[in-house]
Design a protein around this motif. Structure first.
Motif, PDB file in Angstrom:
ATOM      1  N   HIS A 149       4.553  36.888  67.549  1.00 45.28           N
ATOM      2  CA  HIS A 149       4.783  35.668  68.326  1.00 45.28           C
ATOM      3  C   HIS A 149       5.731  35.928  69.499  1.00 45.28           C
ATOM      4  O   HIS A 149       5.428  35.577  70.639  1.00 45.28           O
ATOM      5  CB  HIS A 149       5.363  34.580  67.425  1.00 45.28           C
ATOM      6  N   LEU A 207       2.364  37.129  71.837  1.00 41.73           N
ATOM      7  CA  LEU A 207       1.708  35.845  72.098  1.00 41.73           C
ATOM      8  C   LEU A 207       2.468  34.984  73.100  1.00 41.73           C
ATOM      9  O   LEU A 207       1.890  34.490  74.074  1.00 41.73           O
ATOM     10  CB  LEU A 207       1.517  35.101  70.773  1.00 41.73           C
ATOM     11  N   LYS A 208       3.760  34.791  72.885  1.00 40.04           N
ATOM     12  CA  LYS A 208       4.538  33.925  73.774  1.00 40.04           C
ATOM     13  C   LYS A 208       4.622  34.476  75.200  1.00 40.04           C
ATOM     14  O   LYS A 208       4.417  33.718  76.155  1.00 40.04           O
ATOM     15  CB  LYS A 208       5.923  33.694  73.196  1.00 40.04           C
ATOM     16  N   GLY A 212       5.024  25.683  71.710  1.00 37.38           N
ATOM     17  CA  GLY A 212       4.339  25.115  70.554  1.00 37.38           C
ATOM     18  C   GLY A 212       3.552  26.107  69.731  1.00 37.38           C
ATOM     19  O   GLY A 212       2.779  25.732  68.860  1.00 37.38           O
ATOM     20  N   VAL A 213       3.755  27.384  69.955  1.00 40.50           N
ATOM     21  CA  VAL A 213       2.926  28.396  69.314  1.00 40.50           C
ATOM     22  C   VAL A 213       3.575  28.981  68.063  1.00 40.50           C
ATOM     23  O   VAL A 213       2.913  29.662  67.295  1.00 40.50           O
ATOM     24  CB  VAL A 213       2.598  29.529  70.318  1.00 40.50           C
ATOM     25  N   GLY A 232       4.472  27.496  65.356  1.00 41.53           N
ATOM     26  CA  GLY A 232       3.794  26.940  64.176  1.00 41.53           C
ATOM     27  C   GLY A 232       2.479  27.636  63.910  1.00 41.53           C
ATOM     28  O   GLY A 232       2.112  27.859  62.760  1.00 41.53           O
ATOM     29  N   PHE A 233       1.775  27.988  64.963  1.00 48.67           N
ATOM     30  CA  PHE A 233       0.518  28.720  64.815  1.00 48.67           C
ATOM     31  C   PHE A 233       0.756  30.074  64.160  1.00 48.67           C
ATOM     32  O   PHE A 233       0.019  30.484  63.273  1.00 48.67           O
ATOM     33  CB  PHE A 233      -0.141  28.901  66.192  1.00 48.67           C
ATOM     34  N   SER A 234       1.803  30.780  64.581  1.00 54.07           N
ATOM     35  CA  SER A 234       2.099  32.093  64.010  1.00 54.07           C
ATOM     36  C   SER A 234       2.477  31.984  62.531  1.00 54.07           C
ATOM     37  O   SER A 234       2.053  32.797  61.717  1.00 54.07           O
ATOM     38  CB  SER A 234       3.233  32.761  64.788  1.00 54.07           C
ATOM     39  N   ALA A 261       1.602  29.506  60.449  1.00 55.84           N
ATOM     40  CA  ALA A 261       0.413  29.093  59.701  1.00 55.84           C
ATOM     41  C   ALA A 261      -0.545  30.259  59.508  1.00 55.84           C
ATOM     42  O   ALA A 261      -1.135  30.411  58.424  1.00 55.84           O
ATOM     43  CB  ALA A 261      -0.290  27.957  60.424  1.00 55.84           C
ATOM     44  N   LEU A 262      -0.677  31.103  60.503  1.00 58.54           N
ATOM     45  CA  LEU A 262      -1.530  32.281  60.382  1.00 58.54           C
ATOM     46  C   LEU A 262      -1.013  33.219  59.297  1.00 58.54           C
ATOM     47  O   LEU A 262      -1.782  33.748  58.494  1.00 58.54           O
ATOM     48  CB  LEU A 262      -1.625  33.008  61.723  1.00 58.54           C
TER      49      LEU A 262
END
Length: 92
Positions: free
Chosen positions: A53, A57-58, A70-71, A73-75, A77-78
């Motif tokens: 992340h 990603l960021k 907002g990413v 949470g995605f990391s 959850a993955l």
């Protein structure tokens, strides 16, 4: 994911694992299975997900013009999804 009984692959988003009933069965062998988090796997994957992340990603999202806030949470959850495993729910 692999069935603990017959070792056949079952998709994470398959109808057999995500039905509304409490009872989950393998679509190949018909035996009961339960889906639980493998905590040992989660402790390995979670730090890797946060490194992914913050360092991959960021920065890519920021370069693309997005805020990148907002990413996280995605990391997380993955990481949780990748740590799920199937276990037998059949009586011994």
């Amino acid at each position: 994911m692999k069935c603990p009984h017959c070792k056949n692959n079952i998709g994470f988003f398959s109808k057999a694992l995500n039905g509304f009933g409490k009872e989950r069965k393998c679509p190949h062998c018909g035996k009961k299975v339960t889906m639980k988090i493998n905590w040992k796997m989660l402790t390995i994957i979670l730090p890797l997900a946060f490194l992914f992340h913050f360092f991959i990603l960021k920065p890519v999202l920021i370069v693309a013009g997005f805020s990148g806030s907002g990413v996280a949470g995605f990391s997380g959850a993955l990481a949780a999804i990748l740590s799920f495993r199937l276990y037998s729910d059949e009586p011994e």
